[in-house]
Scaffold this motif. Structure first.
Motif, PDB file in Angstrom:
ATOM      1  N   HIS A  37      36.513  45.941  13.603  1.00 50.36           N
ATOM      2  CA  HIS A  37      37.615  46.247  14.511  1.00 50.36           C
ATOM      3  C   HIS A  37      37.482  45.372  15.754  1.00 50.36           C
ATOM      4  O   HIS A  37      36.476  45.412  16.449  1.00 50.36           O
ATOM      5  CB  HIS A  37      37.589  47.736  14.891  1.00 50.36           C
ATOM      6  N   ILE A  38      38.511  44.560  16.045  1.00 45.40           N
ATOM      7  CA  ILE A  38      38.472  43.636  17.174  1.00 45.40           C
ATOM      8  C   ILE A  38      39.080  44.253  18.428  1.00 45.40           C
ATOM      9  O   ILE A  38      38.509  44.197  19.504  1.00 45.40           O
ATOM     10  CB  ILE A  38      39.218  42.334  16.841  1.00 45.40           C
ATOM     11  N   ARG A  39      40.252  44.846  18.251  1.00 43.47           N
ATOM     12  CA  ARG A  39      40.989  45.297  19.426  1.00 43.47           C
ATOM     13  C   ARG A  39      42.097  46.260  19.030  1.00 43.47           C
ATOM     14  O   ARG A  39      42.623  46.195  17.934  1.00 43.47           O
ATOM     15  CB  ARG A  39      41.590  44.067  20.113  1.00 43.47           C
ATOM     16  N   SER A  40      42.469  47.124  19.954  1.00 43.47           N
ATOM     17  CA  SER A  40      43.632  47.990  19.801  1.00 43.47           C
ATOM     18  C   SER A  40      44.664  47.596  20.843  1.00 43.47           C
ATOM     19  O   SER A  40      44.322  47.345  21.998  1.00 43.47           O
ATOM     20  CB  SER A  40      43.259  49.454  19.998  1.00 43.47           C
ATOM     21  N   LEU A  41      45.913  47.532  20.430  1.00 41.11           N
ATOM     22  CA  LEU A  41      47.024  47.229  21.323  1.00 41.11           C
ATOM     23  C   LEU A  41      47.882  48.478  21.450  1.00 41.11           C
ATOM     24  O   LEU A  41      48.164  49.137  20.456  1.00 41.11           O
ATOM     25  CB  LEU A  41      47.867  46.077  20.770  1.00 41.11           C
ATOM     26  N   ILE A  76      55.425  40.006  22.117  1.00 36.00           N
ATOM     27  CA  ILE A  76      54.474  38.989  21.677  1.00 36.00           C
ATOM     28  C   ILE A  76      53.152  39.286  22.367  1.00 36.00           C
ATOM     29  O   ILE A  76      53.095  39.477  23.587  1.00 36.00           O
ATOM     30  CB  ILE A  76      54.949  37.568  22.044  1.00 36.00           C
ATOM     31  N   TRP A  77      52.076  39.322  21.578  1.00 36.96           N
ATOM     32  CA  TRP A  77      50.746  39.676  22.077  1.00 36.96           C
ATOM     33  C   TRP A  77      49.776  38.550  21.805  1.00 36.96           C
ATOM     34  O   TRP A  77      49.835  37.910  20.758  1.00 36.96           O
ATOM     35  CB  TRP A  77      50.264  40.955  21.395  1.00 36.96           C
ATOM     36  N   HIS A  82      43.973  39.633  28.707  1.00 36.34           N
ATOM     37  CA  HIS A  82      43.650  41.016  29.061  1.00 36.34           C
ATOM     38  C   HIS A  82      44.668  41.599  30.035  1.00 36.34           C
ATOM     39  O   HIS A  82      44.730  42.806  30.201  1.00 36.34           O
ATOM     40  CB  HIS A  82      42.237  41.100  29.629  1.00 36.34           C
ATOM     41  N   ASN A  83      45.478  40.744  30.694  1.00 45.23           N
ATOM     42  CA  ASN A  83      46.542  41.252  31.552  1.00 45.23           C
ATOM     43  C   ASN A  83      47.601  41.939  30.697  1.00 45.23           C
ATOM     44  O   ASN A  83      47.909  41.496  29.595  1.00 45.23           O
ATOM     45  CB  ASN A  83      47.204  40.110  32.331  1.00 45.23           C
ATOM     46  N   ASN A  84      48.154  43.022  31.196  1.00 48.28           N
ATOM     47  CA  ASN A  84      49.188  43.781  30.483  1.00 48.28           C
ATOM     48  C   ASN A  84      48.746  44.208  29.090  1.00 48.28           C
ATOM     49  O   ASN A  84      49.556  44.319  28.181  1.00 48.28           O
ATOM     50  CB  ASN A  84      50.493  42.989  30.394  1.00 48.28           C
ATOM     51  N   GLY A  85      47.464  44.397  28.898  1.00 46.96           N
ATOM     52  CA  GLY A  85      46.947  44.827  27.602  1.00 46.96           C
ATOM     53  C   GLY A  85      47.031  43.756  26.538  1.00 46.96           C
ATOM     54  O   GLY A  85      46.815  44.025  25.368  1.00 46.96           O
ATOM     55  N   GLY A  86      47.370  42.536  26.925  1.00 44.07           N
ATOM     56  CA  GLY A  86      47.498  41.441  25.966  1.00 44.07           C
ATOM     57  C   GLY A  86      48.931  41.065  25.670  1.00 44.07           C
ATOM     58  O   GLY A  86      49.191  40.066  25.005  1.00 44.07           O
ATOM     59  N   CYS A  87      49.894  41.847  26.159  1.00 41.84           N
ATOM     60  CA  CYS A  87      51.309  41.543  25.925  1.00 41.84           C
ATOM     61  C   CYS A  87      51.724  40.395  26.840  1.00 41.84           C
ATOM     62  O   CYS A  87      51.607  40.483  28.062  1.00 41.84           O
ATOM     63  CB  CYS A  87      52.168  42.767  26.177  1.00 41.84           C
ATOM     64  N   VAL A  88      52.193  39.302  26.257  1.00 46.05           N
ATOM     65  CA  VAL A  88      52.565  38.131  27.044  1.00 46.05           C
ATOM     66  C   VAL A  88      54.073  37.949  27.176  1.00 46.05           C
ATOM     67  O   VAL A  88      54.534  37.190  28.030  1.00 46.05           O
ATOM     68  CB  VAL A  88      51.932  36.837  26.469  1.00 46.05           C
ATOM     69  N   GLN A  89      54.861  38.640  26.337  1.00 47.63           N
ATOM     70  CA  GLN A  89      56.319  38.507  26.415  1.00 47.63           C
ATOM     71  C   GLN A  89      57.000  39.702  25.770  1.00 47.63           C
ATOM     72  O   GLN A  89      56.543  40.197  24.748  1.00 47.63           O
ATOM     73  CB  GLN A  89      56.759  37.218  25.706  1.00 47.63           C
ATOM     74  N   ARG A  90      58.077  40.157  26.381  1.00 51.64           N
ATOM     75  CA  ARG A  90      58.942  41.190  25.801  1.00 51.64           C
ATOM     76  C   ARG A  90      60.375  40.695  25.857  1.00 51.64           C
ATOM     77  O   ARG A  90      60.816  40.204  26.881  1.00 51.64           O
ATOM     78  CB  ARG A  90      58.837  42.505  26.558  1.00 51.64           C
ATOM     79  N   VAL A  91      61.084  40.813  24.744  1.00 47.32           N
ATOM     80  CA  VAL A  91      62.473  40.391  24.660  1.00 47.32           C
ATOM     81  C   VAL A  91      63.284  41.587  24.199  1.00 47.32           C
ATOM     82  O   VAL A  91      62.996  42.173  23.143  1.00 47.32           O
ATOM     83  CB  VAL A  91      62.649  39.217  23.670  1.00 47.32           C
TER      84      VAL A  91
END
Length: 193
Positions: A37-41, A76-77, A82-91
């Protein structure tokens, strides 16, 4: 892990074996590399579809990027962020609608579809819609796949028993085929149509 022998030496070529598991009711995506397990989003809405892009124009390593449809939006993650939990874009998608499917092309384009029965193609370099094919399906869209032969074509699966293939830029249907009962999903071979 495939092994290749050359000149008496063993050369190892590593492939990424990452898997994304969407948990709709928990509003989370768990990322695994093989059995680790690497990460949870944590998503804002209920995730309905996840896809590792085949290519990403910003030069990011594709194995660290994940496209998710969640409620009325595409997110888009990037696992390295690590900012915003890894979320870099929302459309934002259709007003009052829900997105059920996401797919990516080898050139990096991202397509989404859902309850509004339209396919929207996004260019991730500008995060603007390149095209919107309205009415390409009689029912809600539950599956999408760009053509491997010509990326100007996309396959669209509705909730019923029909798959349509057409030119997304011209909003033009090329052909369709039907099954004898409703389909739960579809998958197309990676390098052929």
């Amino acid at each position: 892990m495939p092994l290749h022998f050359a000149c008496g030496k063993i050369h190892t070529i590593w492939y990424s074996f990452q898997v994304a598991v969407a948990r709709e009711l928990c509003k989370s995506i768990d990322i695994y590399d093989q059995d680790i397990h690497i990460r949870s989003l944590r998503t804002l809405w209920y995730p309905s579809s996840v896809r590792f892009p085949q290519c990403f124009p910003q030069g990011s390593e594709c194995s660290s990027i994940l496209a998710i449809t969640e409620g009325p939006q595409l997110s888009i993650w990037d696992f390295r962020m690590h900012n915003n939990g890894g979320c870099v874009q929302r459309v934002s998608g259709p007003t009052g609608g829900i997105l059920y499917s996401v797919c990516t092309s080898p050139s990096g384009l991202i397509a989404v579809g859902g309850t509004d029965r339209a396919v929207t193609i996004y260019d991730p370099r500008r995060w603007s819609a390149l095209s919107r094919w309205v009415g390409c399906s009689k029912y809600e869209i539950t599956g999408l796949s760009f053509s491997s032969v010509d990326q100007s074509f996309i396959y669209v699966q509705g909730v019923d028993y029909e798959i349509t293939c057409g030119r997304w830029r011209e909003s033009e249907r090329a052909f369709s085929f039907r099954g004898d009962s409703n389909w739960l999903g579809f998958s197309k071979c990676a390098n052929t149509d």
